[in-house]
Write an enzyme that holds these catalytic residues in place. Structure first.
Site, PDB file in Angstrom:
ATOM      1  N   ASN A   9      34.812  32.646  39.237  1.00 13.42           N
ATOM      2  CA  ASN A   9      35.761  33.600  39.607  1.00 13.42           C
ATOM      3  C   ASN A   9      36.122  33.386  41.039  1.00 13.42           C
ATOM      4  O   ASN A   9      35.525  34.187  41.938  1.00 13.42           O
ATOM      5  CB  ASN A   9      35.663  35.056  39.073  1.00 13.42           C
ATOM      6  N   TRP A  10      37.294  32.786  41.179  1.00  9.04           N
ATOM      7  CA  TRP A  10      37.568  32.531  42.671  1.00  9.04           C
ATOM      8  C   TRP A  10      38.231  33.885  43.532  1.00  9.04           C
ATOM      9  O   TRP A  10      38.299  33.906  44.630  1.00  9.04           O
ATOM     10  CB  TRP A  10      38.604  31.311  42.766  1.00  9.04           C
ATOM     11  N   LYS A  11      38.543  34.780  42.571  1.00  5.87           N
ATOM     12  CA  LYS A  11      39.330  36.113  43.234  1.00  5.87           C
ATOM     13  C   LYS A  11      40.249  35.383  44.173  1.00  5.87           C
ATOM     14  O   LYS A  11      40.986  34.408  43.820  1.00  5.87           O
ATOM     15  CB  LYS A  11      38.259  36.904  43.987  1.00  5.87           C
ATOM     16  N   HIS A  97      37.791  43.091  34.915  1.00  3.35           N
ATOM     17  CA  HIS A  97      37.033  42.929  35.984  1.00  3.35           C
ATOM     18  C   HIS A  97      36.909  44.135  36.905  1.00  3.35           C
ATOM     19  O   HIS A  97      38.117  44.980  36.937  1.00  3.35           O
ATOM     20  CB  HIS A  97      37.475  41.779  36.844  1.00  3.35           C
ATOM     21  N   GLU A  99      37.299  44.925  39.968  1.00  3.22           N
ATOM     22  CA  GLU A  99      38.126  44.917  41.003  1.00  3.22           C
ATOM     23  C   GLU A  99      39.691  45.214  40.345  1.00  3.22           C
ATOM     24  O   GLU A  99      40.220  46.123  40.956  1.00  3.22           O
ATOM     25  CB  GLU A  99      38.266  43.742  41.701  1.00  3.22           C
ATOM     26  N   GLU A 169      28.887  43.086  34.399  1.00  5.21           N
ATOM     27  CA  GLU A 169      28.961  42.757  35.803  1.00  5.21           C
ATOM     28  C   GLU A 169      28.474  44.096  36.669  1.00  5.21           C
ATOM     29  O   GLU A 169      29.441  45.066  36.716  1.00  5.21           O
ATOM     30  CB  GLU A 169      30.150  42.452  36.625  1.00  5.21           C
ATOM     31  N   GLY A 175      29.333  41.064  44.937  1.00  9.39           N
ATOM     32  CA  GLY A 175      29.726  40.580  46.534  1.00  9.39           C
ATOM     33  C   GLY A 175      28.659  41.587  47.550  1.00  9.39           C
ATOM     34  O   GLY A 175      28.919  41.319  48.542  1.00  9.39           O
ATOM     35  N   SER A 215      26.402  38.593  42.246  1.00  8.05           N
ATOM     36  CA  SER A 215      25.517  37.891  43.446  1.00  8.05           C
ATOM     37  C   SER A 215      24.659  36.888  42.710  1.00  8.05           C
ATOM     38  O   SER A 215      23.367  36.708  43.188  1.00  8.05           O
ATOM     39  CB  SER A 215      24.580  38.751  44.222  1.00  8.05           C
ATOM     40  N   GLY A 236      31.028  34.740  41.563  1.00 10.66           N
ATOM     41  CA  GLY A 236      32.220  35.102  42.407  1.00 10.66           C
ATOM     42  C   GLY A 236      32.193  34.093  43.608  1.00 10.66           C
ATOM     43  O   GLY A 236      32.321  32.903  43.661  1.00 10.66           O
ATOM     44  N   GLY A 237      31.213  34.567  44.649  1.00 11.61           N
ATOM     45  CA  GLY A 237      31.193  34.012  46.044  1.00 11.61           C
ATOM     46  C   GLY A 237      30.745  32.402  45.957  1.00 11.61           C
ATOM     47  O   GLY A 237      31.093  31.621  46.568  1.00 11.61           O
TER      48      GLY A 237
HETATM   49  P1  13P Z   1      29.955  37.617  43.502  1.00  8.48           P
HETATM   50  O1  13P Z   1      29.244  36.764  42.726  1.00  8.48           O
HETATM   51  O2  13P Z   1      30.696  37.587  44.737  1.00  8.48           O
HETATM   52  O3  13P Z   1      29.014  38.965  43.516  1.00  8.48           O
HETATM   53  O4  13P Z   1      31.093  38.332  42.509  1.00  8.48           O
HETATM   54  C1  13P Z   1      30.632  38.393  41.107  1.00  8.48           C
HETATM   55  C2  13P Z   1      32.027  38.609  40.475  1.00  8.48           C
HETATM   56  O5  13P Z   1      32.431  39.595  40.594  1.00  8.48           O
HETATM   57  C3  13P Z   1      32.445  37.403  39.633  1.00  8.48           C
HETATM   58  O6  13P Z   1      33.502  38.138  38.544  1.00  8.48           O
END
Ligand code: 13P
Length: 255
Positions: A9-11, A97, A99, A169, A175, A215, A236-237
């Protein structure tokens, strides 16, 4: 046997050129790998879906989006519909998600309508659930995740729930660098599978892939992925760096 999935997930990250480079590196890194019953899914921002899907035609990965509208095609300025993303070759849609729930006020009702739109258009929903830190500290995490599933998913019939991927999640692990321990993650994944089993029966519950997100990095991926109810990750990251993402894909491939 359920599918193992690593989804990135590149956000809201990467310019077009950077996105092109990253997709290229990942595509080449997984080319010729034998992914029997395993799937790599890249979820870049909407704008790059078509470009990613063009790559995906030649390489062994799929493309997802990070959101879809709950509305059909029509007068909804600024929205992107399930029909549209399906028409450029997208196969997955992340829905719910944390967010989106927090910053864009997406309620369980809205999310269930997005799930419907995804399924109507032959997209696989990756339905996210997970608790905030205060909820975990108050030991209400099972209750909250149970409610998110009940409201957002459990109105589906047996056929449709089999087409859904669930992602757990914990919001406190997103993050932050703080990962749920493999035991904490497994405990919640087992709970989610039990909820599915209570509602839809053991056979269906055993076929639904449940991903862990929060993470995940090369150093902790393997110990998470060997847990019996963890069927891969939503990253994510670490999905923004080809080296890290490819190592996480390897960790799934090894286990
Ligand atoms: P991180 O891997 O950056 O913690 O993000 C997880 C995430 O929100 C994937 O959708």
């Amino acid at each position: 046997m359920r599918t193992k999935i690593i989804a990135g997930n590149w956000k809201m990250n990467k310019t077009f050129e950077e996105a092109n480079g990253l997709i290229n590196e990942i595509a080449k890194g997984i080319a010729n790998k034998d992914f029997n019953n395993k799937e790599v899914v890249l979820c870049p921002p909407f704008l790059y879906s078509e470009m990613a899907a063009d790559f995906a035609d030649d390489y062994n990965f799929s493309v997802g989006v990070q959101n879809i509208s709950q509305y059909p095609l029509g007068a909804y300025t600024g929205e992107i519909s399930a029909e549209m993303v399906r028409s450029v070759g997208v196969q997955y849609a992340i829905i719910g998600h944390s967010e989106r729930r927090s910053y864009f006020n997406e309620t369980d009702d809205i999310l269930s309508r997005k799930v419907d739109k995804a399924l109507e258009n032959d997209l696989t929903p990756i339905f996210c659930c997970g608790e905030h830190l205060d909820v975990r500290k108050g030991e209400k995490h099972f209750k909250v995740v149970g409610e998110q599933l009940a409201e957002g998913l459990f109105y589906l019939d047996k056929e449709d729930i089999s087409r859904v991927v669930v992602a757990y999640e914990p919001v406190w692990a997103i993050g932050t660098g703080e990962t749920a321990t493999p035991e904490q993650a497994q405990e919640m994944h087992e709970f989610i599978r039990n909820q599915l089993s209570n509602k839809y029966g053991k056979n269906i519950a055993s076929e639904v892939s449940i991903l862990y997100g929060g993470s995940v990095k090369p150093s902790n991926a393997h110990e998470l992925f060997i847990q019996p109810d963890i069927d891969g990750g939503l990253i994510g990251g670490a999905s923004l760096k080809s080296k890290d993402f490819l190592q996480i894909v390897e960790a799934m491939n090894d286990e």
